[in-house]
Design a protein around this motif. Structure first.
Motif, short mmCIF file in Angstrom:
data_model
loop_
_atom_site.label_atom_id
_atom_site.label_comp_id
_atom_site.label_asym_id
_atom_site.label_seq_id
_atom_site.Cartn_x
_atom_site.Cartn_y
_atom_site.Cartn_z
N ALA A 100 -2.57 -5.64 2.91
CA ALA A 100 -2.32 -6.24 2.06
C ALA A 100 -1.69 -7.40 1.95
O ALA A 100 -2.06 -8.48 0.89
CB ALA A 100 -1.40 -5.22 1.01
N GLY A 101 -0.34 -7.49 2.58
CA GLY A 101 -0.30 -8.94 2.91
C GLY A 101 -0.87 -10.13 3.47
O GLY A 101 -0.61 -11.00 2.78
N THR A 154 -3.00 -10.97 0.28
CA THR A 154 -1.87 -11.52 -0.89
C THR A 154 -1.38 -12.63 -0.49
O THR A 154 -1.01 -14.34 -0.74
CB THR A 154 -0.92 -11.42 -0.97
OG1 THR A 154 -0.10 -10.58 0.09
CG2 THR A 154 -0.84 -9.64 -1.86
N MET A 190 -2.24 -0.47 6.35
CA MET A 190 -2.46 -0.74 4.87
C MET A 190 -1.66 -2.11 4.12
O MET A 190 -1.99 -2.65 3.52
CB MET A 190 -2.37 0.85 4.26
CG MET A 190 -3.47 1.48 4.27
SD MET A 190 -4.86 0.97 4.63
CE MET A 190 -5.81 0.46 2.74
N ALA A 191 -0.30 -1.92 4.80
CA ALA A 191 0.69 -3.36 3.96
C ALA A 191 0.51 -4.37 4.90
O ALA A 191 1.18 -5.47 4.24
CB ALA A 191 2.33 -2.26 4.89
N GLU A 192 -0.21 -4.55 6.07
CA GLU A 192 -0.43 -5.08 6.62
C GLU A 192 -1.55 -5.81 6.49
O GLU A 192 -2.07 -7.10 5.99
CB GLU A 192 -0.62 -4.81 7.93
CG GLU A 192 -0.54 -6.50 9.42
CD GLU A 192 0.36 -7.18 9.02
OE1 GLU A 192 0.57 -8.08 9.42
OE2 GLU A 192 1.52 -7.05 9.08
N ALA A 217 0.49 3.58 6.41
CA ALA A 217 1.25 2.73 5.80
C ALA A 217 1.39 1.65 6.46
O ALA A 217 1.57 1.12 5.76
CB ALA A 217 2.24 3.87 5.54
N ARG A 218 1.31 1.48 7.74
CA ARG A 218 1.65 0.27 8.32
C ARG A 218 0.53 -0.43 8.39
O ARG A 218 0.60 -1.92 7.68
CB ARG A 218 2.48 0.31 9.92
CG ARG A 218 3.80 1.04 9.48
CD ARG A 218 4.74 0.34 10.57
NE ARG A 218 3.84 1.50 12.22
CZ ARG A 218 4.21 2.36 12.65
NH1 ARG A 218 5.16 3.27 11.81
NH2 ARG A 218 2.94 2.91 13.84
#
Length: 90
Positions: A32-33, A36, A28-30, A25-26
């Protein structure tokens, strides 16, 4: 069993590190950041290429010092670093 096999078996049986919980999860969040985040557009790359072209043309048009096109001959008697002059200096 050999020592390597014993060590690999101990590693296989060891509990997982708690820091690995939620790693996916960490990551994938990185990602995505990063996706964007604003990026440089084609205009910025166009300006950089034009500036590089201008600097290159200006550097070629205005030489820093005149070039010396005197041919160098290994048989020239006036060579400063000829072996005969280096040996004679001692």
């Amino acid at each position: 069993m050999t020592d390597v096999e014993t060590l690999l078996a101990r590693l296989r049986d060891a509990p997982l590190d708690s820091r690995l919980d939620g790693l996916d999860a960490r990551v994938m969040a990185e990602i995505a950041g990063i996706q964007t985040a604003p990026s440089l557009g084609a205009t910025a790359f166009g300006l950089a290429s034009v500036m590089a072209l201008v600097v290159g043309i200006a550097g070629a048009a205005v030489p820093a010092s005149p070039a010396d096109a005197t041919p160098i001959s290994p048989f020239d008697a006036n060579q400063a670093l000829a072996p005969s002059t280096l040996l004679g200096a001692q």
